[in-house]
Design an enzyme around this catalytic site. Sequence first.
Site, PDB file in Angstrom:
ATOM      1  CE  LYS A   1      36.782  35.392  53.034  1.00  0.00           C
ATOM      2  NZ  LYS A   1      38.189  35.721  53.371  1.00  0.00           N
TER       3      LYS A   1
ATOM      4  NE  ARG B   1      38.290  37.359  46.729  1.00  0.00           N
ATOM      5  CZ  ARG B   1      38.246  36.310  47.550  1.00  0.00           C
ATOM      6  NH1 ARG B   1      37.122  35.733  47.841  1.00  0.00           N
ATOM      7  NH2 ARG B   1      39.349  35.867  48.066  1.00  0.00           N
TER       8      ARG B   1
ATOM      9  NE  ARG C   1      43.798  28.402  54.271  1.00  0.00           N
ATOM     10  CZ  ARG C   1      43.045  29.372  53.765  1.00  0.00           C
ATOM     11  NH1 ARG C   1      41.850  29.610  54.238  1.00  0.00           N
ATOM     12  NH2 ARG C   1      43.514  30.115  52.786  1.00  0.00           N
TER      13      ARG C   1
ATOM     14  NE  ARG D   1      43.036  28.111  49.661  1.00  0.00           N
ATOM     15  CZ  ARG D   1      42.121  29.029  50.004  1.00  0.00           C
ATOM     16  NH1 ARG D   1      41.174  28.714  50.859  1.00  0.00           N
ATOM     17  NH2 ARG D   1      42.169  30.249  49.509  1.00  0.00           N
TER      18      ARG D   1
ATOM     19  NE  ARG E   1      44.822  34.014  48.869  1.00  0.00           N
ATOM     20  CZ  ARG E   1      44.779  33.139  49.868  1.00  0.00           C
ATOM     21  NH1 ARG E   1      45.833  32.418  50.169  1.00  0.00           N
ATOM     22  NH2 ARG E   1      43.678  33.001  50.572  1.00  0.00           N
TER      23      ARG E   1
END
Length: 211
Positions: free
Chosen positions: A13, A86, A125, A158, A169
């Site tokens: 996204k 969400r 990431r 992160r 998650r």
Amino acid sequence: MNLILFGAPGAGKGTQSALLIEKMGMTQISTGDLFRAAIKNKTELGVKAQSYMDQGQLVPDSIVIGMVEEVLKSGVKNFILDGFPRTVPQAEALDELLKKLNLSISKAIFLEVPKAELMSRLTGRRVCKNCGAVFHIVNKPSKTEGVCDNCGGQVVQRNDDKTEVVGARLDVYDQYTSPLKDYYIKAHKYVELNGNRDTEEVFSDIKKQIS
Ligand code: AP5
Ligand code: MG
């Protein structure tokens, strides 16, 4: 045109939003980025959000909806909602808010990516602490390890991309966010794209949807 871009954590996204900003002049409204900025600035909102985010849980609907309302009320146009709504209650609240502000969403674009790929995208990431640019240790490494190509800032992982949080998650996504597919199918706004391809190929499909 206003869009919702949704999909599991790591579906792309943020990556696609960055291209829509750069090449189509759109404006991104990322609730995750807004919370991370609030945490960085140690605001009351940031303090409230941090414990939920660090555990991979959702920030309560009332907090998120209030935050998005402030942004939409500011007169933003040609926007992409990234990471919001969400939950079904958030989608219902968004519909009310859009009506009140005389705005509309043309499409809710869902990026489909298999779970194993999501795991490797998330754990690999890295993000720039300063400008938020997104990298990946394999797919898109920064030229110098730990240094942002754009601004020279420090590139870090992160907190919620650590292996132990990623599983939570993805579970939260399955339970609370995936029902949004049905919500937007019923609203005749749902478009599903294969997000498990080259970034540019996915972007080219998104462009077709908005032109
Ligand atoms: P948020 O920041 O929104 O995180 P997320 O939805 O979990 O999504 P991500 O940002 O992790 O993934 P992405 O889809 O943007 O992927 P990206 O493009 O970076 O939310 C964080 C937290 O905030 C939540 O857990 C929650 O606590 C809270 N929150 C936020 N919104 C909320 C809401 N509405 N309600 C309640 N709580 C909320 O890509 C990932 C990686 O993959 C990158 O390394 C990238 O380089 C790579 N990649 C991307 N595309 C490709 C591709 N096509 N091929 C190969 N690699 C790719
Ligand atoms: Mg993101």
